[in-house]
Design a protein around this motif. Structure first.
Motif, PDB file in Angstrom:
ATOM      1  N   ASN A  17      21.626 -32.228  18.979  1.00  0.00           N
ATOM      2  CA  ASN A  17      22.718 -32.567  16.925  1.00  0.00           C
ATOM      3  C   ASN A  17      23.463 -31.167  16.628  1.00  0.00           C
ATOM      4  O   ASN A  17      23.579 -31.688  15.851  1.00  0.00           O
ATOM      5  CB  ASN A  17      21.642 -33.739  16.427  1.00  0.00           C
ATOM      6  CG  ASN A  17      20.994 -33.337  15.434  1.00  0.00           C
ATOM      7  OD1 ASN A  17      20.501 -31.195  15.789  1.00  0.00           O
ATOM      8  ND2 ASN A  17      19.848 -33.449  15.135  1.00  0.00           N
ATOM      9  N   LYS A  40      22.116 -29.534  14.034  1.00  0.00           N
ATOM     10  CA  LYS A  40      21.887 -29.907  12.332  1.00  0.00           C
ATOM     11  C   LYS A  40      20.336 -28.222  12.305  1.00  0.00           C
ATOM     12  O   LYS A  40      19.718 -28.666  13.444  1.00  0.00           O
ATOM     13  CB  LYS A  40      21.302 -30.960  11.945  1.00  0.00           C
ATOM     14  CG  LYS A  40      21.234 -31.374  10.620  1.00  0.00           C
ATOM     15  CD  LYS A  40      21.157 -32.298  10.000  1.00  0.00           C
ATOM     16  CE  LYS A  40      20.615 -33.506  10.567  1.00  0.00           C
ATOM     17  NZ  LYS A  40      19.817 -34.052   9.817  1.00  0.00           N
ATOM     18  N   GLU A  75      18.438 -27.390   9.614  1.00  0.00           N
ATOM     19  CA  GLU A  75      17.412 -27.746   8.304  1.00  0.00           C
ATOM     20  C   GLU A  75      16.824 -26.557   8.352  1.00  0.00           C
ATOM     21  O   GLU A  75      15.255 -26.662   8.624  1.00  0.00           O
ATOM     22  CB  GLU A  75      16.769 -28.821   8.733  1.00  0.00           C
ATOM     23  CG  GLU A  75      18.158 -29.831   9.005  1.00  0.00           C
ATOM     24  CD  GLU A  75      16.963 -31.609   8.984  1.00  0.00           C
ATOM     25  OE1 GLU A  75      16.997 -31.760  10.377  1.00  0.00           O
ATOM     26  OE2 GLU A  75      17.074 -32.041   8.346  1.00  0.00           O
ATOM     27  N   THR A 131      20.791 -27.472   4.841  1.00  0.00           N
ATOM     28  CA  THR A 131      21.071 -27.591   5.781  1.00  0.00           C
ATOM     29  C   THR A 131      22.498 -27.564   6.007  1.00  0.00           C
ATOM     30  O   THR A 131      23.340 -27.485   4.601  1.00  0.00           O
ATOM     31  CB  THR A 131      21.030 -28.825   5.550  1.00  0.00           C
ATOM     32  OG1 THR A 131      19.387 -29.255   5.073  1.00  0.00           O
ATOM     33  CG2 THR A 131      21.469 -30.067   7.078  1.00  0.00           C
ATOM     34  N   LYS A 137      25.457 -28.548   8.805  1.00  0.00           N
ATOM     35  CA  LYS A 137      25.415 -29.637  10.161  1.00  0.00           C
ATOM     36  C   LYS A 137      26.644 -29.139  10.989  1.00  0.00           C
ATOM     37  O   LYS A 137      27.807 -28.012  10.168  1.00  0.00           O
ATOM     38  CB  LYS A 137      26.214 -30.781   9.422  1.00  0.00           C
ATOM     39  CG  LYS A 137      24.722 -31.510   8.261  1.00  0.00           C
ATOM     40  CD  LYS A 137      25.191 -32.943   8.563  1.00  0.00           C
ATOM     41  CE  LYS A 137      23.728 -33.263   7.144  1.00  0.00           C
ATOM     42  NZ  LYS A 137      24.752 -34.644   5.928  1.00  0.00           N
ATOM     43  N   GLU A 152      30.697 -28.192   9.225  1.00  0.00           N
ATOM     44  CA  GLU A 152      30.527 -27.238   8.553  1.00  0.00           C
ATOM     45  C   GLU A 152      30.716 -25.905   7.767  1.00  0.00           C
ATOM     46  O   GLU A 152      29.807 -24.833   8.557  1.00  0.00           O
ATOM     47  CB  GLU A 152      28.915 -28.010   6.890  1.00  0.00           C
ATOM     48  CG  GLU A 152      28.800 -29.442   7.094  1.00  0.00           C
ATOM     49  CD  GLU A 152      27.993 -29.832   6.378  1.00  0.00           C
ATOM     50  OE1 GLU A 152      27.681 -30.744   6.084  1.00  0.00           O
ATOM     51  OE2 GLU A 152      27.113 -29.111   6.024  1.00  0.00           O
ATOM     52  N   ASN A 171      18.203 -28.881  15.527  1.00  0.00           N
ATOM     53  CA  ASN A 171      18.916 -29.876  17.125  1.00  0.00           C
ATOM     54  C   ASN A 171      17.328 -30.279  16.695  1.00  0.00           C
ATOM     55  O   ASN A 171      17.140 -31.134  17.976  1.00  0.00           O
ATOM     56  CB  ASN A 171      18.219 -29.227  18.072  1.00  0.00           C
ATOM     57  CG  ASN A 171      19.809 -28.002  18.786  1.00  0.00           C
ATOM     58  OD1 ASN A 171      21.070 -28.860  17.551  1.00  0.00           O
ATOM     59  ND2 ASN A 171      20.191 -27.411  19.439  1.00  0.00           N
ATOM     60  N   GLY A 218      29.074 -25.041  13.107  1.00  0.00           N
ATOM     61  CA  GLY A 218      28.406 -25.000  11.671  1.00  0.00           C
ATOM     62  C   GLY A 218      28.680 -23.165  11.025  1.00  0.00           C
ATOM     63  O   GLY A 218      28.499 -22.824  11.867  1.00  0.00           O
TER      64      GLY A 218
END
Ligand SMILES: Nc1ncnc2c1ncn2[C@@H]1O[C@H](COP(=O)(O)OP(=O)(O)O)[C@@H](O)[C@H]1O
Ligand SMILES: [Mg+2]
Length: 260
Positions: free
Chosen positions: A2, A4, A6, A26, A28, A31, A66, A202
């Motif tokens: 995914n 992302k 975090e 975070t 994503k 971004e 992920n 990102g």
């Protein structure tokens, strides 16, 4: 995957000295974040800890990438998982050309996805490399030079962005990519970053100065002070730093400073 990243309550020590004291962030896909802050507040420490540098010890918190625990992985696995770090001080690898380095890196990444992968064919690699070098306005002879060996500051940073462009990670951390660049090199490097930016990537730009943010527009700006993110906002926050410096941040978060 995914894409992302975090970071939750991350605490990091260097040689038993606590440097990061609870970082939450975070990032994503798509971004663009800027992490700003005075010198020695822990910005590079965050970058190195995320890449898994052995000198940086995680003492608390977690990092999920992920949907998986990133901190379990070694640096090569983190890279293959799609995390990329452009170093503040790139190291030279005499004897290994830029082209060889990139081809080896691409093959390692592709083999991670497909253990049977035979290696990128030379014509495909040439086309890919040319396309990315054009993007960064790099002369092709650059590909034959030994990586970072005798490179100027601007060439090193361009070589980092070339790696970013060819490896196509899902999260890229750029540590002081703007430092030591003259205005032309800054423009070219920034345009390179903008060219690779997109909905699948990102970006976390680490910088002391607002200057690079004239070229790369982050939606999110964070200020780190003494190992913590003490302010988060939009691009107006970077403008405020440019106009007023860091004094107001130190004043507002004075407690965090005296605790150091
Ligand atoms: N490899 C290291 N060895 C010793 N001290 C370190 C190391 N890396 C970072 N530090 C210390 O951690 C603090 C934060 O450094 P750093 O993360 O480089 O800050 P920044 O990138 O914000 O300038 C500093 O006090 C620095 O001296
Ligand atoms: Mg730094």
């Amino acid at each position: 995957m995914n894409g992302k990243l975090e970071i939750r309550d991350l605490h990091v020590s260097v040689e038993d000295k606590p440097v990061l004291k609870g970082v939450d962030l975070t990032v994503k896909p798509g971004e663009v974040h800027a992490l700003m802050g005075p010198n020695a507040t822990g910005k590079s420490t965050l970058a190195y800890a995320l890449m898994g540098h052995p000198r940086y010890t995680i003492t608390q918190g977690e990092v999920v990438f992920n949907g998986e625990n990133l901190l379990d992985k070694d640096p090569a696995e983190r890279s293959r998982a799609g995390l990329f770090l452009a170093f503040q001080y790139p190291v030279a690898i005499p004897g290994v050309s830029v082209a060889n380095f990139l081809r080896t890196a691409i093959n390692a990444h592709r083999r991670a996805l497909d253990p049977e992968y035979k290696g990128i064919p030379v014509p495909e690699f040439r086309t890919l490399l040319k396309q990315k070098m054009d993007l960064l306005e790099m002369p092709y002879e650059f590909a034959g030079r030994y990586l970072n060996d005798g490179f100027s500051g601007g060439e090193k940073k361009r070589a980092e962005i070339l790696q970013l462009a060819t490896l196509e990670p899902t999260v890229a951390i750029l540590d002081e990519t703007d430092s030591g660049l003259d205005i032309d090199a800054l423009r070219i490097v920034s345009e390179g970053v903008n060219a690779v930016a997109g909905p699948n990537l990102g970006i976390l730009i680490i910088t002391h100065y607002q200057r690079i943010l004239n070229y790369i527009k982050p939606e999110f700006v964070h200020i780190m002070l003494n190992g913590r993110i003490v302010e988060s906002g939009g691009s107006d926050l970077a403008k405020q730093l440019e106009a007023q410096g860091y004094a107001w941040v130190r004043e507002k978060h004075g407690e965090a400073v005296s605790e150091a």
